[in-house]
Design a protein around this motif. Structure first.
Motif, short mmCIF file in Angstrom:
data_model
loop_
_atom_site.label_atom_id
_atom_site.label_comp_id
_atom_site.label_asym_id
_atom_site.label_seq_id
_atom_site.Cartn_x
_atom_site.Cartn_y
_atom_site.Cartn_z
N LEU A 171 0.84 -1.21 0.00
CA LEU A 171 0.00 0.00 0.00
C LEU A 171 0.88 1.26 0.00
N LEU A 172 1.84 1.27 -0.90
CA LEU A 172 2.77 2.40 -0.98
C LEU A 172 2.38 3.29 -2.15
N SER A 185 6.28 -2.36 -2.17
CA SER A 185 5.34 -2.63 -3.26
C SER A 185 4.57 -1.36 -3.61
N PRO A 186 5.11 -0.50 -4.47
CA PRO A 186 4.34 0.67 -4.92
C PRO A 186 3.20 0.23 -5.83
N PHE A 187 2.00 0.78 -5.60
CA PHE A 187 0.78 0.34 -6.26
C PHE A 187 0.47 1.19 -7.49
N VAL A 188 0.94 0.75 -8.63
CA VAL A 188 0.78 1.48 -9.88
C VAL A 188 -0.70 1.69 -10.22
N GLY A 189 -1.46 0.60 -10.25
CA GLY A 189 -2.83 0.66 -10.71
C GLY A 189 -3.76 1.48 -9.84
N MET A 235 -3.72 12.06 -3.08
CA MET A 235 -3.96 10.73 -3.63
C MET A 235 -3.47 9.66 -2.66
N ALA A 236 -2.24 9.82 -2.16
CA ALA A 236 -1.64 8.82 -1.29
C ALA A 236 -2.39 8.68 0.03
#
Length: 316
Positions: free
Chosen positions: A156-157, A175-179, A289-290
């Motif tokens: 959840l980055l 784990s950066p969340f692209v989608g 957003m984050a």
């Protein structure tokens, strides 16, 4: 040669699923799970054996009704992880209860419990990544757990502040969340669904990759949560890519040559001064957003955990 095979030359491919058949089919290096995927797995008739074993384990262990539900839930998580590990050479990621996301001590205790369950079944802790949300409390938990050789995957980055804090705390993997970043920009009408370039989710990972390699941080970057194969291809060369079976199938169906997009810098510099807690919270808070996606992700994962516990409660 299909796109998936070519992509494997540039990045380590990780299966984002708890479905063992898909893992066997696509032969990834690692696999990741989360509460949503675990819930989906236990609802399948073919996985009822995991519920039965978990119930037997919980009843034998005893304790209060609540304790038995929690123990059964933990047992399912670990047993599914063990089943997956038999099919892959690398790591399995197993997630701590999202309701602990703002409590460092509880995260540490749960991580030790999960690792002990793996080790009791003969699985080395060096093959398990404990997944934690990328809150300040969880980042600090990961830093402490590393001292006991317990490796963590910070999930959840969404913000650059989260990425910086993880690297500065020597977290094993992020784990950066692209989608999900892409989803937010679409929902806010800041991006068109017809957009075909490097969207904000892709650009976020590119920025993190460039920063980590520039300052020689050892934290592994595993881009996650893809919505289409173009996002994946734009990030070829990232350390790891965790991909759903649907997109793995799509990549496998397309022939063609792809280029490596992310490359190492020519010059490596000394890292800057680490963020303090208040600096981290302020910088993260500046990214609307984050803030939204992190809180939403924690809520949704906790809901799926509660749904799993409800299923188990009917059997105990």
């Amino acid at each position: 040669m299909n796109q998936l095979n070519v992509l494997k030359k540039f990045s380590t491919i990780v299966a984002d699923t708890s479905d063992i058949e898909s893992i066997c089919k696509y032969k990834p290096e690692d696999a990741t799970t989360n509460p949503s995927l675990i819930l989906q797995a236990v609802k399948s008739d073919k996985n009822q054996i995991f519920i039965e074993k978990a119930i037997q384990y919980a009843k034998k262990k005893g304790g209060s009704y609540k304790d038995q539900i929690i123990n059964a839930s933990d047992k399912i998580l670990v047993d599914l992880g063990i089943a997956i590990l038999k099919k892959i050479p690398g790591y399995i990621s197993s997630e701590v209860d999202a309701r602990f996301s703002f409590n460092t001590e509880k995260c540490i205790l749960k991580a030790h419990k999960l690792i002990n369950l793996y080790e009791e079944s003969g699985i080395s802790r060096n093959r398990v990544l404990i997944k934690l949300a990328s809150t300040w409390e969880c980042i600090k938990a990961a830093e402490i757990l590393m001292q006991d050789n317990i490796l963590c995957n910070l999930t959840l980055l969404f913000s650059f502040a989260q990425a910086r804090a993880c690297a500065e705390s020597n977290v094993f993997l992020i784990s950066p969340f692209v989608g999900r970043i892409y989803d937010w920009y679409i929902s806010q009408n800041l991006l068109s669904k017809s957009f075909t370039g490097k969207d904000p989710g892709v650009l976020s990972v590119c920025k993190i990759y460039e920063y980590y390699k520039k300052y020689n941080y050892k934290t592994i970057i595993m881009a996650a949560s893809f919505r289409n194969i173009q996002q994946i291809l734009y990030l070829s060369g990232c350390d790891k890519l965790t991909i759903s079976p649907i997109l793995l199938q799509e990549l496998e169906s397309y022939p063609g040559i792809i280029d490596k997009q992310l490359t190492l810098p020519d010059l490596v510099l000394s890292p800057p001064v680490s963020l303090s807690e208040d600096e981290f919270r302020w910088e993260h808070n500046q990214d609307a957003m984050a803030v939204h996606k992190l809180s939403e992700g924690i809520r949704n994962f906790s809901k799926d955990q509660i749904d799993l516990e409800r299923i188990l409660s009917k059997r105990i």
